[in-house]
Design a protein around this motif. Structure first.
Motif, PDB file in Angstrom:
ATOM      1  N   ASN A 138       0.879  -1.299  -0.074  1.00 33.76           N
ATOM      2  CA  ASN A 138       0.064   0.029   0.021  1.00 33.76           C
ATOM      3  C   ASN A 138       0.891   1.297   0.048  1.00 33.76           C
ATOM      4  O   ASN A 138       0.603   2.165  -0.856  1.00 33.76           O
ATOM      5  N   SER A 139       1.872   1.471   0.713  1.00 29.78           N
ATOM      6  CA  SER A 139       2.711   2.401   0.851  1.00 29.78           C
ATOM      7  C   SER A 139       3.401   2.587  -0.439  1.00 29.78           C
ATOM      8  O   SER A 139       3.613   3.829  -0.715  1.00 29.78           O
ATOM      9  N   VAL A 140       3.831   1.415  -1.007  1.00 29.90           N
ATOM     10  CA  VAL A 140       4.764   1.643  -2.682  1.00 29.90           C
ATOM     11  C   VAL A 140       3.685   2.125  -3.532  1.00 29.90           C
ATOM     12  O   VAL A 140       4.072   2.921  -4.236  1.00 29.90           O
ATOM     13  N   ALA A 141       2.708   1.788  -3.776  1.00 30.47           N
ATOM     14  CA  ALA A 141       1.479   2.326  -4.460  1.00 30.47           C
ATOM     15  C   ALA A 141       1.088   3.506  -4.323  1.00 30.47           C
ATOM     16  O   ALA A 141       0.907   4.336  -5.272  1.00 30.47           O
ATOM     17  N   ALA A 142       0.954   3.909  -2.968  1.00 23.33           N
ATOM     18  CA  ALA A 142       0.737   5.434  -2.738  1.00 23.33           C
ATOM     19  C   ALA A 142       1.577   6.218  -3.107  1.00 23.33           C
ATOM     20  O   ALA A 142       1.558   7.368  -3.731  1.00 23.33           O
ATOM     21  N   LYS A 143       3.144   5.952  -2.995  1.00 22.34           N
ATOM     22  CA  LYS A 143       4.303   6.518  -3.514  1.00 22.34           C
ATOM     23  C   LYS A 143       4.300   6.697  -4.911  1.00 22.34           C
ATOM     24  O   LYS A 143       4.745   7.799  -5.588  1.00 22.34           O
ATOM     25  N   VAL A 144       3.867   5.595  -5.710  1.00 23.83           N
ATOM     26  CA  VAL A 144       4.048   5.686  -7.271  1.00 23.83           C
ATOM     27  C   VAL A 144       3.057   6.725  -7.481  1.00 23.83           C
ATOM     28  O   VAL A 144       2.985   7.508  -8.389  1.00 23.83           O
ATOM     29  N   TYR A 145       1.708   6.537  -6.971  1.00 24.46           N
ATOM     30  CA  TYR A 145       0.634   7.373  -7.313  1.00 24.46           C
ATOM     31  C   TYR A 145       1.171   8.847  -7.039  1.00 24.46           C
ATOM     32  O   TYR A 145       0.895   9.757  -7.965  1.00 24.46           O
ATOM     33  N   GLN A 146       1.604   9.366  -5.750  1.00 22.45           N
ATOM     34  CA  GLN A 146       2.184  10.537  -5.563  1.00 22.45           C
ATOM     35  C   GLN A 146       3.195  11.093  -6.455  1.00 22.45           C
ATOM     36  O   GLN A 146       3.336  12.206  -7.137  1.00 22.45           O
ATOM     37  N   ASP A 147       4.000  10.089  -6.824  1.00 24.47           N
ATOM     38  CA  ASP A 147       5.236  10.469  -8.109  1.00 24.47           C
ATOM     39  C   ASP A 147       4.687  10.810  -9.259  1.00 24.47           C
ATOM     40  O   ASP A 147       5.040  11.767 -10.009  1.00 24.47           O
ATOM     41  N   GLN A 148       3.531   9.983  -9.718  1.00 20.00           N
ATOM     42  CA  GLN A 148       2.897  10.387 -10.909  1.00 20.00           C
ATOM     43  C   GLN A 148       2.279  11.634 -10.973  1.00 20.00           C
ATOM     44  O   GLN A 148       2.138  12.238 -11.983  1.00 20.00           O
ATOM     45  N   ALA A 149       1.309  11.705 -10.034  1.00 22.18           N
ATOM     46  CA  ALA A 149       0.673  12.927  -9.646  1.00 22.18           C
ATOM     47  C   ALA A 149       1.826  14.396  -9.754  1.00 22.18           C
ATOM     48  O   ALA A 149       1.402  15.325 -10.228  1.00 22.18           O
TER      49      ALA A 149
END
Length: 174
Positions: A138-149
């Motif tokens: 979940n943390s990794v997915a959130a970081k990827v989402y934040q990075d993409q945004a």
């Protein structure tokens, strides 16, 4: 897809998960119970349709009741009933072709009874590891989402960038 239900033998988890066991040893059992419920609530959002947490009355006499807390169903057994017998009965009632029941306990005898009823069993340590893994994912997915945004969308195409690069090089005398 089957409705997935996780039934948790609460005091078994408290006795096997390191941070909860520390609280229990410091005589902070109420805090350990609440922490367990919070951990399972976060996990519930990632893994199961329903989580039922069963406490037996051995540590809190006269507490027989059932209620919702943190999006979990919390059950306190009767004083004369163990969590094991309640869980075994509940798993038997919930089992049907449309429901997948998993029971989290490290109690070997209870695991065999649950398994014989057709439910899945998950030892305390395995559930603990699953929760840690789910939190990490979940943390990794959130970081990827934040990075993409946060990545600025480039309005230039590759051809335009090449031309700009060549122009820059010409102007710099390269």
């Amino acid at each position: 897809m089957k409705h997935q239900v996780l039934i948790v033998d609460a005091y078994n988890m408290i006795g096997h998960w390191p941070e909860l066991e520390k609280l229990k040893k410091k005589d902070e059992l109420a805090l350990a119970r609440d922490e367990l419920l919070q951990i399972l609530s976060r996990y519930h959002k990632q893994a199961y349709d329903e989580i039922i947490v069963v406490f037996d009355a051995m540590f809190v006499p006269g507490m027989t009741r059932s209620y919702k807390q943190y999006n979990l169903e919390v059950v306190w057994t009767d004083e004369g009933q163990t969590a094991d017998t309640y869980i075994e009965s509940l798993a038997g009632r919930l089992m049907n072709p449309l429901t997948l029941v998993t029971v989290a306990t490290s109690d070997q005898a209870e695991q065999w009874v649950i398994f014989s009823q057709g439910a899945l069993r998950k030892p305390a340590w395995e559930l603990y590891q699953d929760i840690k893994r789910a939190n990490k994912e979940n943390s990794v997915a959130a970081k990827v989402y934040q990075d993409q945004a946060s990545v600025r969308q480039n309005p230039w195409g590759d051809d335009q960038l090449d031309k700009l690069g060549k122009l820059r090089d010409e102007l710099m005398g390269k």
